[in-house]
Design an enzyme around this catalytic site. Structure first.
Site, PDB file in Angstrom:
ATOM      1  N   GLY A  44       0.847  -1.187   0.000  1.00  0.00           N
ATOM      2  CA  GLY A  44       0.000   0.000   0.000  1.00  0.00           C
ATOM      3  C   GLY A  44       0.881   1.235   0.000  1.00  0.00           C
ATOM      4  O   GLY A  44       1.994   1.211   0.537  1.00  0.00           O
ATOM      5  N   GLN A  49       2.756  10.128   1.096  1.00  0.00           N
ATOM      6  CA  GLN A  49       4.070   9.494   1.273  1.00  0.00           C
ATOM      7  C   GLN A  49       5.026   9.816   0.130  1.00  0.00           C
ATOM      8  O   GLN A  49       6.231   9.602   0.249  1.00  0.00           O
ATOM      9  CB  GLN A  49       3.913   7.969   1.396  1.00  0.00           C
ATOM     10  CG  GLN A  49       3.308   7.535   2.719  1.00  0.00           C
ATOM     11  CD  GLN A  49       3.154   6.034   2.772  1.00  0.00           C
ATOM     12  OE1 GLN A  49       2.201   5.481   2.232  1.00  0.00           O
ATOM     13  NE2 GLN A  49       4.115   5.372   3.387  1.00  0.00           N
ATOM     14  N   CYS A  92       5.523   0.238   7.685  1.00  0.00           N
ATOM     15  CA  CYS A  92       5.179   1.411   6.883  1.00  0.00           C
ATOM     16  C   CYS A  92       6.399   1.786   6.058  1.00  0.00           C
ATOM     17  O   CYS A  92       7.510   1.862   6.589  1.00  0.00           O
ATOM     18  CB  CYS A  92       4.780   2.566   7.793  1.00  0.00           C
ATOM     19  SG  CYS A  92       4.373   4.077   6.893  1.00  0.00           S
ATOM     20  N   LEU A  93       6.192   2.014   4.769  1.00  0.00           N
ATOM     21  CA  LEU A  93       7.321   2.340   3.891  1.00  0.00           C
ATOM     22  C   LEU A  93       7.988   3.658   4.306  1.00  0.00           C
ATOM     23  O   LEU A  93       9.152   3.882   3.977  1.00  0.00           O
ATOM     24  CB  LEU A  93       6.860   2.433   2.432  1.00  0.00           C
ATOM     25  CG  LEU A  93       6.372   1.124   1.809  1.00  0.00           C
ATOM     26  CD1 LEU A  93       5.833   1.371   0.406  1.00  0.00           C
ATOM     27  CD2 LEU A  93       7.491   0.081   1.770  1.00  0.00           C
ATOM     28  N   HIS A 134      -4.767   1.700   7.306  1.00  0.00           N
ATOM     29  CA  HIS A 134      -3.421   2.281   7.419  1.00  0.00           C
ATOM     30  C   HIS A 134      -3.258   3.427   6.412  1.00  0.00           C
ATOM     31  O   HIS A 134      -2.791   4.516   6.766  1.00  0.00           O
ATOM     32  CB  HIS A 134      -2.398   1.167   7.170  1.00  0.00           C
ATOM     33  CG  HIS A 134      -0.970   1.606   7.202  1.00  0.00           C
ATOM     34  ND1 HIS A 134      -0.078   1.171   8.159  1.00  0.00           N
ATOM     35  CD2 HIS A 134      -0.265   2.435   6.396  1.00  0.00           C
ATOM     36  CE1 HIS A 134       1.108   1.731   7.932  1.00  0.00           C
ATOM     37  NE2 HIS A 134       1.030   2.495   6.865  1.00  0.00           N
ATOM     38  N   GLU A 135      -3.668   3.179   5.165  1.00  0.00           N
ATOM     39  CA  GLU A 135      -3.499   4.216   4.127  1.00  0.00           C
ATOM     40  C   GLU A 135      -4.466   5.381   4.345  1.00  0.00           C
ATOM     41  O   GLU A 135      -4.106   6.541   4.104  1.00  0.00           O
ATOM     42  CB  GLU A 135      -3.692   3.608   2.732  1.00  0.00           C
ATOM     43  CG  GLU A 135      -2.769   2.441   2.394  1.00  0.00           C
ATOM     44  CD  GLU A 135      -1.289   2.713   2.645  1.00  0.00           C
ATOM     45  OE1 GLU A 135      -0.869   3.891   2.601  1.00  0.00           O
ATOM     46  OE2 GLU A 135      -0.548   1.750   2.901  1.00  0.00           O
ATOM     47  N   HIS A 138      -2.967   7.787   6.656  1.00  0.00           N
ATOM     48  CA  HIS A 138      -1.991   8.685   6.017  1.00  0.00           C
ATOM     49  C   HIS A 138      -2.685   9.911   5.413  1.00  0.00           C
ATOM     50  O   HIS A 138      -2.148  11.020   5.469  1.00  0.00           O
ATOM     51  CB  HIS A 138      -1.231   7.961   4.903  1.00  0.00           C
ATOM     52  CG  HIS A 138      -0.066   7.152   5.383  1.00  0.00           C
ATOM     53  ND1 HIS A 138       0.991   7.689   6.063  1.00  0.00           N
ATOM     54  CD2 HIS A 138       0.227   5.825   5.232  1.00  0.00           C
ATOM     55  CE1 HIS A 138       1.888   6.732   6.337  1.00  0.00           C
ATOM     56  NE2 HIS A 138       1.442   5.592   5.846  1.00  0.00           N
TER      57      HIS A 138
END
Ligand code: ZN
Length: 162
Positions: A44, A49, A92-93, A134-135, A138
């Site tokens: 994702g 991000q 998380c990236l 999660h996304e 963000h």
């Protein structure tokens, strides 16, 4: 085109995003975000991000275990969240090396606009539900660490900052 992924604590990761407008620029951004997500590799990736402060994220919860199933979710809107919660590990990236135990609803119903401009709805469960929440966080300027107690946050960061 691969896009640089912002690293926490970049302040842009703490800002809420603005509504997205579906145009050629957004289509190009979505394609670049998918390419960047697969290369990372991740399942994702949200627009903030990569520094694009718009309400858009991409995800593919299938590709690591089977055929790719890319999804582009523009202006997603939560219609329903299950009361039933589950605690699970999330990476998380933007926070490499940190795995946080976050509590999420087990299922949610989402409405969003796809790349074709059509508004669709779906019930997401299991890992897809976790990934979408999660996304969505963000897009509201929230990262996993913000959902932890101060003790859990210190523990999660200890390995990275050591
Ligand atoms: Zn993330």
């Amino acid at each position: 085109m691969l896009l640089p992924i912002l690293r926490w604590p970049d302040p842009r990761l703490s800002q809420p995003c603005l509504p997205a407008v579906l145009d050629d620029d957004l289509r190009a951004l979505a394609a670049d975000m998918l390419e960047t997500m697969y290369a990372a590799p991740g399942r994702g990736l949200s627009a903030p991000q990569v520094g694009a402060m718009r309400r858009l994220f991409v995800m593919d919860v299938a590709w690591k275990d089977g055929p790719a199933d890319p999804m582009v979710l523009i202006n997603p809107e939560v219609l329903w969240l299950s009361d039933e919660l589950a605690l699970g590990p999330e990476g998380c990236l933007s926070i490499p090396g940190v795995v946080a135990e976050v509590e999420r609803s087990r299922a949610l119903r989402l409405r969003w606009t796809g790349l074709d401009g059509v508004r669709v709805e779906a019930l997401l469960e299991g890992f897809a539900a976790v990934c979408a929440q999660h996304e969505l966080d963000h897009l509201d300027g929230i990262v996993t660490l913000d959902r932890l107690s101060s003790d859990a946050r210190a523990t999660a960061l200890a390995g990275v900052l050591a």
